[in-house]
Design an enzyme around this catalytic site. Structure first.
Site, PDB file in Angstrom:
ATOM      1  N   TYR A  25     -15.349 -11.439   0.327  1.00 48.04           N
ATOM      2  CA  TYR A  25     -15.830 -10.091   0.033  1.00 48.04           C
ATOM      3  C   TYR A  25     -17.212 -10.275  -0.797  1.00 48.04           C
ATOM      4  O   TYR A  25     -18.283  -9.663  -0.482  1.00 48.04           O
ATOM      5  CB  TYR A  25     -15.149  -9.047  -0.833  1.00 48.04           C
ATOM      6  N   ARG A  29      -6.439  11.915  -5.920  1.00 48.64           N
ATOM      7  CA  ARG A  29      -7.759  11.091  -5.262  1.00 48.64           C
ATOM      8  C   ARG A  29      -8.796  12.122  -5.402  1.00 48.64           C
ATOM      9  O   ARG A  29      -9.995  11.908  -5.905  1.00 48.64           O
ATOM     10  CB  ARG A  29      -7.672  10.432  -4.144  1.00 48.64           C
ATOM     11  N   ASP A  44      -7.057  -2.322  -7.174  1.00 47.79           N
ATOM     12  CA  ASP A  44      -7.609  -2.795  -6.286  1.00 47.79           C
ATOM     13  C   ASP A  44      -7.894  -4.423  -6.412  1.00 47.79           C
ATOM     14  O   ASP A  44      -8.091  -4.742  -7.524  1.00 47.79           O
ATOM     15  CB  ASP A  44      -8.869  -2.190  -5.475  1.00 47.79           C
ATOM     16  N   ARG A  89       0.817  -1.355   0.205  1.00 51.73           N
ATOM     17  CA  ARG A  89      -0.037  -0.100  -0.041  1.00 51.73           C
ATOM     18  C   ARG A  89       0.825   1.526  -0.058  1.00 51.73           C
ATOM     19  O   ARG A  89       0.339   2.334   0.618  1.00 51.73           O
ATOM     20  CB  ARG A  89      -0.914  -0.141   1.193  1.00 51.73           C
ATOM     21  N   ARG A 118      -3.444   6.682   1.264  1.00 60.05           N
ATOM     22  CA  ARG A 118      -4.039   7.920   1.997  1.00 60.05           C
ATOM     23  C   ARG A 118      -2.912   8.715   2.871  1.00 60.05           C
ATOM     24  O   ARG A 118      -3.049   9.690   3.345  1.00 60.05           O
ATOM     25  CB  ARG A 118      -5.171   7.656   2.582  1.00 60.05           C
TER      26      ARG A 118
HETATM   27  O1  CP3 Z   1       0.040  -1.700  -2.652  1.00 58.40           O
HETATM   28  C1  CP3 Z   1      -0.113  -0.570  -3.394  1.00 58.40           C
HETATM   29  O2  CP3 Z   1       0.370   0.587  -3.177  1.00 58.40           O
HETATM   30  C2  CP3 Z   1      -1.138  -0.969  -4.428  1.00 58.40           C
HETATM   31  C3  CP3 Z   1      -2.629  -0.691  -4.502  1.00 58.40           C
HETATM   32  C4  CP3 Z   1      -3.500  -1.438  -3.489  1.00 58.40           C
HETATM   33  C5  CP3 Z   1      -4.565  -0.963  -3.086  1.00 58.40           C
HETATM   34  N1  CP3 Z   1      -5.335  -2.226  -2.573  1.00 58.40           N
HETATM   35  C6  CP3 Z   1      -5.182   0.227  -3.008  1.00 58.40           C
HETATM   36  C7  CP3 Z   1      -6.139   0.884  -2.214  1.00 58.40           C
HETATM   37  C8  CP3 Z   1      -3.253  -2.950  -3.043  1.00 58.40           C
HETATM   38  C9  CP3 Z   1      -2.381  -3.930  -3.556  1.00 58.40           C
HETATM   39  C10 CP3 Z   1      -4.759  -3.348  -2.400  1.00 58.40           C
HETATM   40  C11 CP3 Z   1      -5.070  -4.461  -1.941  1.00 58.40           C
HETATM   41  C12 CP3 Z   1      -6.123  -4.987  -1.387  1.00 58.40           C
HETATM   42  N2  CP3 Z   1      -7.317  -4.203  -1.541  1.00 58.40           N
HETATM   43  C13 CP3 Z   1      -6.261  -5.925  -0.480  1.00 58.40           C
HETATM   44  C14 CP3 Z   1      -5.267  -6.912  -0.103  1.00 58.40           C
HETATM   45  C15 CP3 Z   1      -4.199  -6.361   0.683  1.00 58.40           C
HETATM   46  C16 CP3 Z   1      -4.491  -5.733   2.092  1.00 58.40           C
HETATM   47  O3  CP3 Z   1      -4.344  -4.726   2.574  1.00 58.40           O
HETATM   48  O4  CP3 Z   1      -4.722  -6.836   2.885  1.00 58.40           O
HETATM   49  C17 CP3 Z   1      -7.617  -5.773   0.032  1.00 58.40           C
HETATM   50  C18 CP3 Z   1      -8.299  -6.540   1.218  1.00 58.40           C
HETATM   51  C19 CP3 Z   1      -8.360  -4.822  -0.625  1.00 58.40           C
HETATM   52  C20 CP3 Z   1      -9.813  -4.490  -0.518  1.00 58.40           C
HETATM   53  C21 CP3 Z   1      -9.886  -2.913  -0.142  1.00 58.40           C
HETATM   54  N3  CP3 Z   1      -9.704  -1.968  -1.072  1.00 58.40           N
HETATM   55  C22 CP3 Z   1     -10.062  -2.399   1.594  1.00 58.40           C
HETATM   56  C23 CP3 Z   1     -10.350  -3.285   2.268  1.00 58.40           C
HETATM   57  C24 CP3 Z   1      -9.939  -1.117   1.152  1.00 58.40           C
HETATM   58  C25 CP3 Z   1     -10.113   0.030   2.349  1.00 58.40           C
HETATM   59  C26 CP3 Z   1     -11.476   0.755   2.207  1.00 58.40           C
HETATM   60  C27 CP3 Z   1     -11.269   1.859   3.281  1.00 58.40           C
HETATM   61  O5  CP3 Z   1     -12.161   2.782   3.151  1.00 58.40           O
HETATM   62  O6  CP3 Z   1     -10.610   1.884   4.322  1.00 58.40           O
HETATM   63  C28 CP3 Z   1      -9.545  -0.720  -0.382  1.00 58.40           C
HETATM   64  C29 CP3 Z   1      -9.557   0.496  -0.675  1.00 58.40           C
HETATM   65  C30 CP3 Z   1      -8.123   0.924  -1.196  1.00 58.40           C
HETATM   66  N4  CP3 Z   1      -7.498   0.466  -1.940  1.00 58.40           N
HETATM   67  C31 CP3 Z   1      -7.296   2.218  -0.872  1.00 58.40           C
HETATM   68  C32 CP3 Z   1      -6.102   2.215  -1.532  1.00 58.40           C
HETATM   69  C33 CP3 Z   1      -5.180   3.103  -1.626  1.00 58.40           C
HETATM   70  C34 CP3 Z   1      -8.004   3.312  -0.310  1.00 58.40           C
HETATM   71  C35 CP3 Z   1      -8.957   4.149  -1.018  1.00 58.40           C
HETATM   72  C36 CP3 Z   1      -9.112   5.400  -0.717  1.00 58.40           C
HETATM   73  O7  CP3 Z   1      -8.307   6.294  -1.490  1.00 58.40           O
HETATM   74  O8  CP3 Z   1     -10.097   5.842  -0.126  1.00 58.40           O
END
Ligand code: CP3
Length: 351
Positions: A152, A38, A75, A25, A29
């Site tokens: 999910y 964003r 994602d 990640r 944020r």
């Molecule tokens: O690593 C990186 O920088 C690449 C980008 C990446 C994102 N998600 C961007 C993201 C990667 C590799 C993921 C994988 C992902 N997404 C996983 C597996 C990895 C882990 O962390 O266990 C999972 C379970 C998800 C599903 C998901 N997407 C969740 C649970 C969330 C958070 C929701 C929240 O509001 O907290 C996301 C959103 C997400 N994916 C964000 C980012 C940067 C935040 C979104 C935002 O900008 O609001």
């Protein structure tokens, strides 16, 4: 050839001058420049659907820190979205599906998305990032594991105790087997397409494999991941594959048997112990507790030193956090970690 190939060399357990480092990640944020991009996109999925902005945010942590690998900004939930489940991100709640998959009939009706049409925006992002990176750095493509995607899809979102899908596994194991098999086919094609679009390494995120009992882990999480690795080794044998099951420390030996190149390790497993168990078979990636980056920067160096010492001398280690960087991390604290890896790790690579 890639100019900085430390990360790829470490995944192949070849000698390096110092331990390569990136952060799960890393584009996210905690970075003010990410929040600005964003805001330009409007919301998270609009950002994911815009290849130019995906490219911009992928490069932000690279420019700020000089990391050893870039990771595609996207994602894991793009696949279920393309299967027609209707993905939304609700502020403060995380991902929600409008049409969750609740029974054998709904599973039967799911199609396997074609990556170059239904998920074209992801492949366009990979191509844009490859173009912008040139041959400077390796690019990591990724997908969720079938089991993690299924959680999910069946629960309808995240943040639950997974009782719906665990019950499905006990009541209707054939239906759940069909779901993870279909997802394994979808993930295989999706990752293969990312390689064609320019990814140099691949990572499978099994965020929720650790909630399963051992027997069900092997059946519903590891087995479909093994099928994906098998597919990738057939179509793209030169591309290293990393498997990461969070809270999967007890399964490392079984994971290493899949034919993958490296295992992600979270902070609840000792890296030295993990290496002793699987080290000559696969490389290891990890495993600093992300909460360490909330501690004072002068404390962070001692934590990095401990992780490096725990793995010990020799190749085959990629430094990373044990899970994604926390949103409240001060960016300078991540810099302190990366600096410490640069300063302390050459010691472990003297021949
Ligand atoms: O690593 C990186 O920088 C690449 C980008 C990446 C994102 N998600 C961007 C993201 C990667 C590799 C993921 C994988 C992902 N997404 C996983 C597996 C990895 C882990 O962390 O266990 C999972 C379970 C998800 C599903 C998901 N997407 C969740 C649970 C969330 C958070 C929701 C929240 O509001 O907290 C996301 C959103 C997400 N994916 C964000 C980012 C940067 C935040 C979104 C935002 O900008 O609001």
């Amino acid at each position: 050839m890639i100019e900085n190939d430390r990360f790829l060399r470490a995944l192949r357990r070849q000698p390096v001058d110092r331990t390569p480092v990136w952060m799960m990640r890393q584009a996210g944020r905690y970075l003010p420049e990410y929040r600005a991009s964003r805001a330009k996109a409007g919301d998270f999925m609009s950002l994911c659907r815009n290849p130019e902005l995906c490219c911009e945010v992928t490069l932000q942590p690279i420019e700020r820190y000089g990391l050893d690998a870039a990771i595609l900004f996207s994602d894991i939930l793009t696949i279920p979205d393309a299967m027609g489940l209707g993905l939304r991100f609700v502020e403060g709640e995380g991902p929600v599906f409008d049409r969750p998959v609740r029974d054998a009939h709904a599973i039967e009706a799911l199609g396997v998305p074609d990556p170059e049409t239904e998920l074209r925006y992801v492949m366009d992002a990979v191509r844009a990032i490859r173009g912008a990176l040139g041959h400077r750095l390796p690019l990591i493509g990724f997908a969720g594991s079938p089991w993690t995607l299924a959680t999910y899809m069946v629960e309808g979102g995240g943040g639950s105790d997974f009782t719906r899908i665990r019950r499905m596994g006990y009541d209707e194991p054939v239906a759940l087997d069909n779901l993870v098999a279909k997802l394994a086919a979808a993930v295989s094609l999706y990752l293969e397409a990312q390689v064609r679009a320019g990814a140099d390494a691949l990572m499978i995120f099994d965020t929720w494999g650790g909630v399963l009992a051992p027997v069900e882990y092997l059946q519903f999480s590891l087995e479909p991941m093994a099928r994906i690795v098998e597919h990738l080794k057939r179509v793209a044998p030169e591309v290293p594959v990393i498997l990461f099951t969070k809270n999967g420390g007890q399964h490392l030996e079984a994971m290493a048997e899949t034919g993958c190149d490296a295992l992600g390790v979270d902070w609840t497993t000792d890296l030295g112990n993990a290496r002793a168990r699987v080290g000559s078979k696969v490389a290891l990636q990890g495993n600093l507790d992300p909460a360490w980056l909330l501690a004072r920067p002068e404390r962070i160096e001692t934590a990095v030193a401990r992780v490096l010492a725990s793995y010990g001398p020799g190749p085959g280690h990629v430094f990373n956090l044990g899970h994604g960087i926390l949103q409240q991390t001060p960016p300078e604290h991540a810099a302190a970690m990366i600096e410490a890896v640069r300063a302390l790790s050459p010691e472990y690579h003297k021949t």
